[in-house]
Design a protein around this motif. Structure first.
Motif, PDB file in Angstrom:
ATOM      1  N   GLU A   6       0.855  -1.184   0.000  1.00 27.28           N
ATOM      2  CA  GLU A   6       0.000   0.000   0.000  1.00 27.28           C
ATOM      3  C   GLU A   6       0.896   1.240   0.000  1.00 27.28           C
ATOM      4  O   GLU A   6       1.657   1.448   0.943  1.00 27.28           O
ATOM      5  CB  GLU A   6      -0.906   0.008   1.226  1.00 27.28           C
ATOM      6  CG  GLU A   6      -1.932  -1.108   1.205  1.00 27.28           C
ATOM      7  CD  GLU A   6      -2.861  -1.041   2.397  1.00 27.28           C
ATOM      8  OE1 GLU A   6      -3.163   0.064   2.886  1.00 27.28           O
ATOM      9  OE2 GLU A   6      -3.276  -2.126   2.846  1.00 27.28           O
ATOM     10  N   LEU A   7       0.790   2.024  -1.070  1.00 18.05           N
ATOM     11  CA  LEU A   7       1.685   3.164  -1.276  1.00 18.05           C
ATOM     12  C   LEU A   7       0.899   4.419  -1.588  1.00 18.05           C
ATOM     13  O   LEU A   7      -0.207   4.349  -2.119  1.00 18.05           O
ATOM     14  CB  LEU A   7       2.609   2.894  -2.476  1.00 18.05           C
ATOM     15  CG  LEU A   7       3.288   1.539  -2.574  1.00 18.05           C
ATOM     16  CD1 LEU A   7       3.904   1.359  -3.942  1.00 18.05           C
ATOM     17  CD2 LEU A   7       4.333   1.408  -1.486  1.00 18.05           C
ATOM     18  N   SER A   8       1.504   5.563  -1.327  1.00 17.97           N
ATOM     19  CA  SER A   8       0.938   6.802  -1.838  1.00 17.97           C
ATOM     20  C   SER A   8       1.302   6.886  -3.317  1.00 17.97           C
ATOM     21  O   SER A   8       2.215   6.194  -3.782  1.00 17.97           O
ATOM     22  CB  SER A   8       1.517   8.002  -1.079  1.00 17.97           C
ATOM     23  OG  SER A   8       2.882   8.189  -1.422  1.00 17.97           O
ATOM     24  N   PRO A   9       0.631   7.737  -4.075  1.00 18.74           N
ATOM     25  CA  PRO A   9       1.026   7.923  -5.478  1.00 18.74           C
ATOM     26  C   PRO A   9       2.422   8.555  -5.564  1.00 18.74           C
ATOM     27  O   PRO A   9       2.845   9.260  -4.649  1.00 18.74           O
ATOM     28  CB  PRO A   9      -0.019   8.895  -6.022  1.00 18.74           C
ATOM     29  CG  PRO A   9      -1.153   8.851  -5.060  1.00 18.74           C
ATOM     30  CD  PRO A   9      -0.563   8.498  -3.726  1.00 18.74           C
ATOM     31  N   VAL A  10       3.108   8.308  -6.658  1.00 11.56           N
ATOM     32  CA  VAL A  10       4.368   9.002  -6.919  1.00 11.56           C
ATOM     33  C   VAL A  10       4.007  10.411  -7.372  1.00 11.56           C
ATOM     34  O   VAL A  10       3.119  10.584  -8.215  1.00 11.56           O
ATOM     35  CB  VAL A  10       5.186   8.308  -8.029  1.00 11.56           C
ATOM     36  CG1 VAL A  10       6.499   9.040  -8.259  1.00 11.56           C
ATOM     37  CG2 VAL A  10       5.447   6.860  -7.691  1.00 11.56           C
TER      38      VAL A  10
END
Length: 118
Positions: free
Chosen positions: A88-92
């Motif tokens: 689960e990541l934030s957007p680049v």
């Protein structure tokens, strides 16, 4: 006294509430993890240490403010690799502070930003 003119290599030490889940998380991202004992481990990338994990009894992941930064050449490629394993990541995004970066949190609440200078 003048500061020595030599390269500094810093290592992040992240507190973890559960070593088993921390090791599984970083291995799942594709890192090598080697345990020193039940309460300490090294996380490596291509043989080089990038961070350490230290068991902290009673750590509250929601209150954990520990953070680290990986400077990389291509944050978009890292984002794609981490996305491919279900992280689960934030957007680049290009940030006002002249970095292209994204962030993620491990199971203990440690914040890891991954980015490159613009």
């Amino acid at each position: 006294m003048a500061v020595p003119d030599e390269r500094i290599v810093a290592k992040i030490i992240f507190p973890v509430v559960d070593m088993t889940s921390a090791v599984a998380f970083y291995r799942g991202l594709g890192f090598e993890v080697e345990a020193y004992d039940h309460g300490y481990a090294w996380v490596r990338y291509r043989g080089g240490e990038v961070l350490h994990l230290a068991l902290v009894e009673g750590l509250d992941p929601a209150a954990n403010r520990a953070a680290g930064y990986f400077h990389v050449q291509d944050p978009d490629a890292w984002h794609a690799a981490f996305t491919a394993v279900g992280a689960e990541l934030s957007p680049v995004a290009d940030r006002p502070w002249a970095m292209r970066e994204f962030e993620l949190r491990d199971p203990s609440g440690n914040l890891l930003r991954v980015g490159a200078n613009l």
